[in-house]
Write a protein that holds these residues in place. Structure first.
Motif, PDB file in Angstrom:
ATOM      1  N   MET A 116      -2.346 -15.060   7.768  1.00 11.34           N
ATOM      2  CA  MET A 116      -1.731 -14.229   6.744  1.00 11.34           C
ATOM      3  C   MET A 116      -1.947 -14.882   5.392  1.00 11.34           C
ATOM      4  SD  MET A 116       1.020 -13.630   4.544  1.00 11.34           S
ATOM      5  CE  MET A 116       2.251 -14.841   4.989  1.00 11.34           C
ATOM      6  N   ALA A 117      -2.362 -14.084   4.405  1.00  8.85           N
ATOM      7  CA  ALA A 117      -2.599 -14.616   3.068  1.00  8.85           C
ATOM      8  C   ALA A 117      -2.026 -13.675   2.022  1.00  8.85           C
ATOM      9  CB  ALA A 117      -4.087 -14.822   2.822  1.00  8.85           C
ATOM     10  N   VAL A 118      -1.241 -14.217   1.131  1.00  7.34           N
ATOM     11  CA  VAL A 118      -0.695 -13.480  -0.005  1.00  7.34           C
ATOM     12  C   VAL A 118      -1.478 -13.922  -1.233  1.00  7.34           C
ATOM     13  CG1 VAL A 118       1.344 -13.122  -1.447  1.00  7.34           C
ATOM     14  CG2 VAL A 118       1.595 -13.336   1.035  1.00  7.34           C
ATOM     15  N   THR A 119      -2.097 -12.980  -1.923  1.00  6.51           N
ATOM     16  CA  THR A 119      -2.934 -13.340  -3.067  1.00  6.51           C
ATOM     17  C   THR A 119      -2.549 -12.506  -4.288  1.00  6.51           C
ATOM     18  OG1 THR A 119      -4.661 -11.754  -2.397  1.00  6.51           O
ATOM     19  CG2 THR A 119      -4.872 -14.009  -1.605  1.00  6.51           C
ATOM     20  N   GLY A 120      -2.164 -13.190  -5.341  1.00 12.07           N
ATOM     21  CA  GLY A 120      -1.887 -12.538  -6.625  1.00 12.07           C
ATOM     22  C   GLY A 120      -0.781 -11.520  -6.595  1.00 12.07           C
ATOM     23  N   VAL A 121       0.225 -11.688  -5.712  1.00 12.20           N
ATOM     24  CA  VAL A 121       1.267 -10.678  -5.589  1.00 12.20           C
ATOM     25  C   VAL A 121       2.251 -10.756  -6.761  1.00 12.20           C
ATOM     26  CG1 VAL A 121       3.333 -10.044  -4.266  1.00 12.20           C
ATOM     27  CG2 VAL A 121       1.137 -10.271  -3.124  1.00 12.20           C
ATOM     28  N   ARG A 122       2.479  -9.612  -7.339  1.00 11.79           N
ATOM     29  CA  ARG A 122       3.432  -9.461  -8.436  1.00 11.79           C
ATOM     30  C   ARG A 122       4.362  -8.308  -8.080  1.00 11.79           C
ATOM     31  NH1 ARG A 122       3.589 -10.819 -13.886  1.00 11.79           N
ATOM     32  NH2 ARG A 122       4.754  -9.388 -15.232  1.00 11.79           N
ATOM     33  N   TYR A 123       5.630  -8.462  -8.429  1.00  2.98           N
ATOM     34  CA  TYR A 123       6.564  -7.356  -8.216  1.00  2.98           C
ATOM     35  C   TYR A 123       7.448  -7.215  -9.443  1.00  2.98           C
ATOM     36  CZ  TYR A 123      10.168  -4.309  -6.398  1.00  2.98           C
ATOM     37  OH  TYR A 123      11.019  -3.257  -6.231  1.00  2.98           O
ATOM     38  N   GLU A 124       7.492  -5.995  -9.978  1.00  3.71           N
ATOM     39  CA  GLU A 124       8.295  -5.708 -11.153  1.00  3.71           C
ATOM     40  C   GLU A 124       9.273  -4.581 -10.851  1.00  3.71           C
ATOM     41  OE1 GLU A 124       5.857  -4.716 -14.464  1.00  3.71           O
ATOM     42  OE2 GLU A 124       4.746  -6.618 -14.448  1.00  3.71           O
ATOM     43  N   THR A 125      10.435  -4.629 -11.465  1.00  2.01           N
ATOM     44  CA  THR A 125      11.387  -3.530 -11.400  1.00  2.01           C
ATOM     45  C   THR A 125      12.083  -3.419 -12.744  1.00  2.01           C
ATOM     46  OG1 THR A 125      13.320  -2.621 -10.242  1.00  2.01           O
ATOM     47  CG2 THR A 125      13.190  -5.027 -10.419  1.00  2.01           C
ATOM     48  N   ASP A 126      12.142  -2.201 -13.266  1.00  2.00           N
ATOM     49  CA  ASP A 126      12.755  -1.941 -14.578  1.00  2.00           C
ATOM     50  C   ASP A 126      12.159  -2.834 -15.661  1.00  2.00           C
ATOM     51  OD1 ASP A 126      14.465  -0.033 -13.448  1.00  2.00           O
ATOM     52  OD2 ASP A 126      15.940  -1.570 -12.915  1.00  2.00           O
ATOM     53  N   GLY A 127      10.840  -3.070 -15.568  1.00  2.00           N
ATOM     54  CA  GLY A 127      10.158  -3.867 -16.570  1.00  2.00           C
ATOM     55  C   GLY A 127      10.376  -5.358 -16.460  1.00  2.00           C
ATOM     56  N   HIS A 128      11.064  -5.801 -15.409  1.00  2.00           N
ATOM     57  CA  HIS A 128      11.348  -7.216 -15.218  1.00  2.00           C
ATOM     58  C   HIS A 128      10.568  -7.719 -14.019  1.00  2.00           C
ATOM     59  CE1 HIS A 128      13.424 -11.001 -15.186  1.00  2.00           C
ATOM     60  NE2 HIS A 128      13.907 -10.801 -13.969  1.00  2.00           N
ATOM     61  N   ALA A 129       9.802  -8.791 -14.196  1.00  2.00           N
ATOM     62  CA  ALA A 129       8.987  -9.347 -13.119  1.00  2.00           C
ATOM     63  C   ALA A 129       9.813 -10.289 -12.261  1.00  2.00           C
ATOM     64  CB  ALA A 129       7.788 -10.072 -13.694  1.00  2.00           C
ATOM     65  N   LEU A 130       9.961  -9.945 -10.961  1.00  2.00           N
ATOM     66  CA  LEU A 130      10.663 -10.810 -10.020  1.00  2.00           C
ATOM     67  C   LEU A 130       9.707 -11.765  -9.307  1.00  2.00           C
ATOM     68  CD1 LEU A 130      13.161  -8.265  -8.379  1.00  2.00           C
ATOM     69  CD2 LEU A 130      13.479  -9.701 -10.403  1.00  2.00           C
ATOM     70  N   LEU A 131       8.444 -11.353  -9.172  1.00  2.00           N
ATOM     71  CA  LEU A 131       7.392 -12.196  -8.613  1.00  2.00           C
ATOM     72  C   LEU A 131       6.202 -12.142  -9.556  1.00  2.00           C
ATOM     73  CD1 LEU A 131       7.420 -11.016  -4.869  1.00  2.00           C
ATOM     74  CD2 LEU A 131       8.573 -13.032  -5.813  1.00  2.00           C
ATOM     75  N   THR A 132       5.578 -13.300  -9.803  1.00  2.00           N
ATOM     76  CA  THR A 132       4.456 -13.333 -10.741  1.00  2.00           C
ATOM     77  C   THR A 132       3.312 -14.140 -10.139  1.00  2.00           C
ATOM     78  OG1 THR A 132       5.440 -15.260 -11.829  1.00  2.00           O
ATOM     79  CG2 THR A 132       5.911 -13.118 -12.794  1.00  2.00           C
ATOM     80  N   GLY A 133       2.300 -13.439  -9.660  1.00  2.00           N
ATOM     81  CA  GLY A 133       1.086 -14.091  -9.187  1.00  2.00           C
ATOM     82  C   GLY A 133       1.278 -15.020  -8.012  1.00  2.00           C
ATOM     83  N   ILE A 134       1.947 -14.530  -6.951  1.00  2.00           N
ATOM     84  CA  ILE A 134       2.232 -15.359  -5.781  1.00  2.00           C
ATOM     85  C   ILE A 134       0.968 -15.524  -4.934  1.00  2.00           C
ATOM     86  CG2 ILE A 134       3.500 -15.510  -3.611  1.00  2.00           C
ATOM     87  CD1 ILE A 134       5.327 -16.001  -5.894  1.00  2.00           C
ATOM     88  N   ASP A 135       0.630 -16.773  -4.633  1.00  2.00           N
ATOM     89  CA  ASP A 135      -0.451 -17.101  -3.709  1.00  2.00           C
ATOM     90  C   ASP A 135       0.097 -18.054  -2.654  1.00  2.00           C
ATOM     91  OD1 ASP A 135      -2.728 -15.776  -4.997  1.00  2.00           O
ATOM     92  OD2 ASP A 135      -2.506 -17.283  -6.564  1.00  2.00           O
ATOM     93  N   LEU A 136       0.006 -17.656  -1.389  1.00  2.00           N
ATOM     94  CA  LEU A 136       0.401 -18.547  -0.292  1.00  2.00           C
ATOM     95  C   LEU A 136      -0.199 -18.025   1.002  1.00  2.00           C
ATOM     96  CD1 LEU A 136       2.814 -16.974   1.473  1.00  2.00           C
ATOM     97  CD2 LEU A 136       4.189 -17.659  -0.482  1.00  2.00           C
ATOM     98  N   ASP A 137      -0.128 -18.863   2.056  1.00  2.00           N
ATOM     99  CA  ASP A 137      -0.682 -18.426   3.332  1.00  2.00           C
ATOM    100  C   ASP A 137       0.112 -19.021   4.484  1.00  2.00           C
ATOM    101  OD1 ASP A 137      -1.465 -21.079   3.364  1.00  2.00           O
ATOM    102  OD2 ASP A 137      -3.605 -20.659   3.159  1.00  2.00           O
TER     103      ASP A 137
END
Length: 254
Positions: free
Chosen positions: A1-22
């Protein structure tokens, strides 16, 4: 499993910014970090209750973000942080729910469904509880049942959000020991760093929505990192019996 460049935003606020892990096949991988660091948000992106704003989550080369709920449930099983205990199902019925991704809602249980349910109950040490009502179980027994339900999904990836939450130390050790012994690739969020140090092959440290350190617990969980990320003083030694890092927190006045 690989997470690459994951970002999550809600209401204009970033809760995750560029997550990379495996997480490599068969590994038990921990997500650690202070409250609000993004652990639960990231897990929800992995198991599909949230859709990342950007990035990819790959499992055996397939992007989980593009899969439908049933197809994803055949690949990823989850044990969330809070699970309602009010539904009046037996333990066996609760565990058997893990077979839902493989059938239409009107289809009866098959011999394979029954065999997988029995196997999971036995593997988690709760075969004798099959006819008990799920709400009547202790916290540790409920967690075992929920892990058994996840197992019958036959997942390539098992995702657990604080699986030891609200459990006494005996059940914490038992549940994490069972998870590690399953041999399934597991990604789990943990608050207790000593448990993460002992049971996880590798840890990813999150802070303010980004990964700030990754690696073997002995390489990552240092006094310097704990001071920077958790804002605490700590003495990190190697436990003489386990060989794992052992963390002792120090009062600020010391």
């Amino acid at each position: 499993m690989a997470v690459t460049g994951v970002r999550y935003e809600t209401d204009g606020h970033a809760l995750l910014t560029g997550i990379d892990l495996d997480a490599h096949p068969g590994e038990t991988v921990g997500l650690v970090g202070p409250n609000g660091s993004g652990k639960t948000t990231l897990l929800r992106c992995v198991y599909g209750t949230l859709r990342p704003t950007a990035g990819r989550i790959l499992l055996d080369g397939d992007d989980l973000v593009t899969l439908g709920p049933k197809a994803r449930a055949r690949r990823v099983a989850t044990v969330p942080q809070e699970s309602p205990a009010e539904f009046e199902l037996t333990v066996r019925e609760t565990v058997r729910m893990g077979r839902a991704p493989y059938k239409r809602f009107w289809e009866a249980d098959t011999a394979e469904d029954t065999a997988l349910t029995d196997e999971a109950l036995a593997r988690l040490g709760i075969a004798g509880l099959g006819d008990r009502a799920f709400p009547s179980l202790s916290g540790g027994e409920r967690q075992r049942a929920l892990v058994a339900r996840a197992l019958v999904q036959r997942p390539a990836l098992l995702v657990l959000d604080e699986p030891t939450n609200h459990l006494d130390i005996r059940y914490q050790l038992e549940i994490l020991g069972l998870i590690r012994a399953l041999g399934t690739t597991s990604l789990l969020a943990l608050h207790d760093l000593n448990l993460a140090a002992y049971f996880c092959d590798r840890v990813h440290v999150l802070n303010a929505g980004t990964v700030v350190a990754s690696g073997a617990p002995g390489d990552v969980l240092t006094s310097e990192l704990l001071a920077e990320v958790y804002r605490v003083r700590a003495d990190v030694t190697v436990h003489p019996a386990t060989g794992a890092p052992s963390i002792t927190y120090l009062p600020s006045e010391w």
